[in-house]
Design a protein around this motif. Structure first.
Motif, PDB file in Angstrom:
ATOM      1  N   HIS A 170      41.059  68.150  57.793  1.00 51.99           N
ATOM      2  CA  HIS A 170      40.888  68.923  59.024  1.00 51.99           C
ATOM      3  C   HIS A 170      40.435  70.347  58.728  1.00 51.99           C
ATOM      4  O   HIS A 170      39.481  70.846  59.325  1.00 51.99           O
ATOM      5  N   CYS A 171      41.105  71.018  57.791  1.00 52.86           N
ATOM      6  CA  CYS A 171      40.721  72.390  57.454  1.00 52.86           C
ATOM      7  C   CYS A 171      39.443  72.417  56.613  1.00 52.86           C
ATOM      8  O   CYS A 171      38.839  73.470  56.440  1.00 52.86           O
ATOM      9  N   CYS A 222      49.153  69.167  55.183  1.00 51.15           N
ATOM     10  CA  CYS A 222      48.607  70.525  55.086  1.00 51.15           C
ATOM     11  C   CYS A 222      49.614  71.492  55.715  1.00 51.15           C
ATOM     12  O   CYS A 222      50.082  71.272  56.819  1.00 51.15           O
ATOM     13  N   CYS A 264      42.583  69.106  52.598  1.00 50.88           N
ATOM     14  CA  CYS A 264      42.913  68.867  54.003  1.00 50.88           C
ATOM     15  C   CYS A 264      41.609  68.517  54.723  1.00 50.88           C
ATOM     16  O   CYS A 264      40.730  69.369  54.850  1.00 50.88           O
ATOM     17  N   CYS A 297      47.823  72.971  59.135  1.00 48.12           N
ATOM     18  CA  CYS A 297      47.505  72.208  60.340  1.00 48.12           C
ATOM     19  C   CYS A 297      48.247  70.874  60.408  1.00 48.12           C
ATOM     20  O   CYS A 297      48.091  70.126  61.366  1.00 48.12           O
TER      21      CYS A 297
HETATM   22 ZN    ZN Z   1      44.756  71.630  57.323  1.00 42.37          ZN
END
Ligand code: ZN
Ligand code: ZN
Length: 715
Positions: free
Chosen positions: A183-184, A349, A181, A352
């Motif tokens: 973002h994570c 994900c 992911c 998120c």
């Molecule tokens: Zn994520």
């Protein structure tokens, strides 16, 4: 109960509930005896995330087992219900990193040590929120045994398990294509990916053949990955492409020569039948690349940005910006054959909801198959039972087709992987403590793995580590295996299956006998509750408005095994009225027994007494039956009708006249309502009724004993 409450006609649940839940905890009523000769009943709480805020799903998931454990306690079992929280790596990172971002900082800027300090401070300050809310929900947990998946004992146990599995070859490190992911900022395991249908475009791109005017068109939904292509593949039987076999094409934009290969697994029906092969960015291509020994060119990095290898023009671009640019370029060059609308499943994900990027990297894995074999067996043999039973099928399907589990996460909050890399010979030392030197060479230049373990890795150990494992504790001896795990269907794979595998492997027994899978709480139109729909019911707000009992009773009354719950606020208002009814009936009982204690004599009972008493015995048996089979709705319904209908509407009304008369007779004056029997006996009747009513004021454990003694009498 104080006088003020007795005198109030309308029941105000909040102060009463608060008082009792405090009383229970202060008196230590939920702390079991260890050791004890009594029969035991034990459960561990599915640990909510330390970032958690009580939602309606929690309220259901915690209320139902609470009913079971309270019932077992009343039956005289030595009960343990063990609480705690999960450190929830990704969720905590999201919270902390967001607050850092607001200050213009990142975790990399402040460094690992400082980040951990901030995270622990946050945990100490806010991590107790969900615990406070669990108390508000009236759960009968033993708070003296509260655990946290990142506490010292847990960390030790996690390292122990990791080292053991590594020694047995059940944990290994591999360079593999995993889901990441952007973002994570971490990789995720397969089951942490949600596949959602998305409207997309299918782009047909022409790859010119070398030394020819012809070209092969390939279709793709992710044109930016073409920059990392290392082959074009066709099916060996596909006549359309027989003349291109063993030829080479010139990859546009990159100007890399790549081969046309044949592979039986190419789907002839997809797109043009010719597919581009990007081994570093697609799971199918990854396998294909391995079979054909293709180069793996990484063009997208872990944060979703294009790398150097993507070429001067594209490096540094976000993957989706790059997509636009690639398409524009190809169009310009006349290499975009066509574009079609296309709907397909895309991995997101689960935390998120960002689109997942396949990511080639070094990661740690658990070889799950050998562990799964044992875990399948115990369910097949009925040692562990799923309720409703059809969930076992879901469990088997997954377990039979299980893949290795990627357990490393590029995060800091969690259990750091106990592996050190020798900087001189590349040997890996897996150890409980930082090793002074390498095992293979004299080097002392060792660097610990930066990653932490998947949070589910530690929660898989929850049922036995919470009881003190790997020490041989009295708690383990007394309470393991536990009797019931009550949880949602969505974590059968994440958690239930893994607890079974790890329990069998390390605690040498199943972690629980029954797995009760509760339904999903939906709104009154049976729609999923969501922020965007605006139909979320907040349990804390409901407690404030109607009382905890009303909320819990509603959830129980709707809990039909195997079905989702359809929740409407009116139901809670209805059960608040029920709580009010019980309150009034109790006031009536308490006022009439006037603090006296009674022993009943069989021959003193009236017909009404005998009737209600036999109904009570009957209802207790029915409840016992319903709870034995997890029919919460049935139990709730029976209690409701018994108390409201039979006890309040009939019995109390039946005894009212004689009580009234009895009162008037206490002073020796004849009453207005004279029974057909003797005048003198009316005060005796009143007394009898009072005695019978007194049974309802007994503490639960005594009530159960009373029930058993009545049963005995009847036999
Ligand atoms: Zn994520
Ligand atoms: Zn070495």
């Amino acid at each position: 109960m104080n006088k003020k409450h007795i005198l109030e006609k309308v029941y105000d649940p909040n102060p009463v509930e608060e008082k009792w839940s405090k009383f229970w905890i202060d008196e230590g009523l939920f702390i079991p005896q260890v050791p004890s000769s009594k029969k035991k009943f034990s459960m561990v709480l599915p640990p909510p995330n330390v970032t958690g805020i009580l939602h309606i799903g929690h309220a259901l998931c915690f209320t139902l087992p609470d009913i079971i454990v309270r019932w077992r306690r009343m039956q005289g079992f030595n009960t343990l219900w063990l609480p705690g929280t999960d450190h929830a790596s990704i969720a905590v990172h999201n919270v902390i990193e967001q607050s850092l971002a607001e200050k213009g900082l990142t975790r990399e800027k402040i460094g690992r040590e400082e980040f951990m300090k901030v995270a622990w401070d946050w945990k100490d300050k806010y991590g107790g929120m969900i615990i406070h809310q669990l108390k508000k929900l009236g759960t009968s947990l033993d708070w003296t045994r509260e655990r946290f998946t990142l506490d010292e004992g847990f960390s030790k146990a996690v390292r122990h398990v990791f080292i053991e599995l590594y020694k047995e070859g059940l944990i290994y490190r591999d360079y593999y294509l995993v889901n990441r992911c952007p973002h994570c900022g971490t990789v995720l395991s397969d089951i942490e990916i949600e596949h959602r249908e998305r409207k997309a475009k299918l782009y047909y791109i022409k790859y010119p053949l070398l030394d020819s005017d012809e070209s092969i068109a390939v279709a793709t939904t992710r044109p930016e990955t073409m920059l990392g292509d290392t082959a074009v593949a066709v099916h060996p039987d596909d006549k359309r492409y027989s003349k291109f076999k063993k030829k080479r094409v010139l990859l546009p934009l990159v100007n890399r020569e790549i081969p046309v290969i044949t592979d039986e697994r190419v789907e002839q029906e997809f797109g043009t039948g010719a597919v581009k092969v990007t081994p570093a960015h697609d799971p199918v291509d990854f396998e294909l690349g391995k079979r054909h020994n293709l180069e793996q060119v990484i063009v997208i990095d872990g944060s979703g940005r294009m790398t150097e290898a993507a070429g001067e023009e594209f490096k540094g671009l976000d993957r989706f910006e790059c997509r636009e640019k690639v398409i524009a370029k190809l169009e310009e060059m006349g290499l975009l054959a066509k574009t079609e609308d296309y709907e397909h499943a895309v991995g997101h994900c689960y935390r998120c909801k960002t689109i997942i990027e396949p990511h080639l990297s070094w990661q740690w894995f658990v070889r799950v198959k050998p562990l799964a074999e044992e875990a399948i067996k115990v369910v097949e043999e009925g040692k562990i039972k799923f309720i409703p039973s059809n969930w076992a099928k879901t469990y088997f399907e997954w377990m039979y087709n299980i893949h290795d589990w990627c357990i490393s996460r590029q995060l800091w909050w969690g259990h750091r992987i106990p592996a050190w890399y020798c900087q001189d010979c590349e040997h890996i030392v897996v150890s409980d403590e930082a090793p002074a030197k390498c095992e293979k060479c004299p080097s002392s230049k060792l660097v610990q793995d930066e990653d932490v373990l998947d949070t589910w890795f530690s929660s898989a150990l929850w049922p036995f580590v919470t009881m003190g494992w790997p020490e041989k504790t009295d708690d383990l001896k007394t309470f393991y295996p536990t009797d019931l795990m009550s949880t949602g269907f969505d974590i059968i794979f994440f958690w239930v299956a893994r607890m079974i595998m790890m329990g069998l492997k390390f605690a040498k027994d199943i972690p629980f006998r029954h797995v009760f899978i509760n339904g999903l709480v939906r709104d009154f139109k049976r729609r999923k509750m969501s922020k965007s729909e605006g139909n979320i019911i907040d349990p804390l707000e409901m407690i404030e408005k109607y009382g905890t009992d009303a909320l819990r009773f509603t959830l129980a009354a709707l809990a039909i095994p195997g079905m989702d719950l359809s929740l409407a606020e009116e139901r809670m208002a209805g059960y608040q009225a029920f709580a009010n009814k019980i309150w009034n009936a109790s006031r009536f009982v308490l006022m009439n027994i006037q603090g006296e204690e009674f022993r009943l004599k069989e021959e003193e009972l009236t017909l009404a007494d005998r009737w209600i008493r036999s109904r009570l015995v009957g209802i207790i048996e029915e409840l016992h039956d319903a709870l034995e089979n997890y029919k919460f709705y049935d139990a709730a319904n029976k209690i409701y009708h018994f108390i409201w209908g039979e006890f309040c509407d009939w019995y109390i009304e039946l005894v009212k006249p004689s009580l009234k008369q009895g009162e008037q007779n206490v002073g020796g004056r004849p009453g207005r309502y004279v029974r057909p029997d003797t005048e003198a006996s009316s005060s005796v009747y009143a007394l009898h009724h009072r005695r019978n009513l007194a049974a309802y004021a007994l503490p639960p454990e005594n009530l159960w004993q009373w029930h058993l003694s009545l049963k005995q009498e009847r036999i």
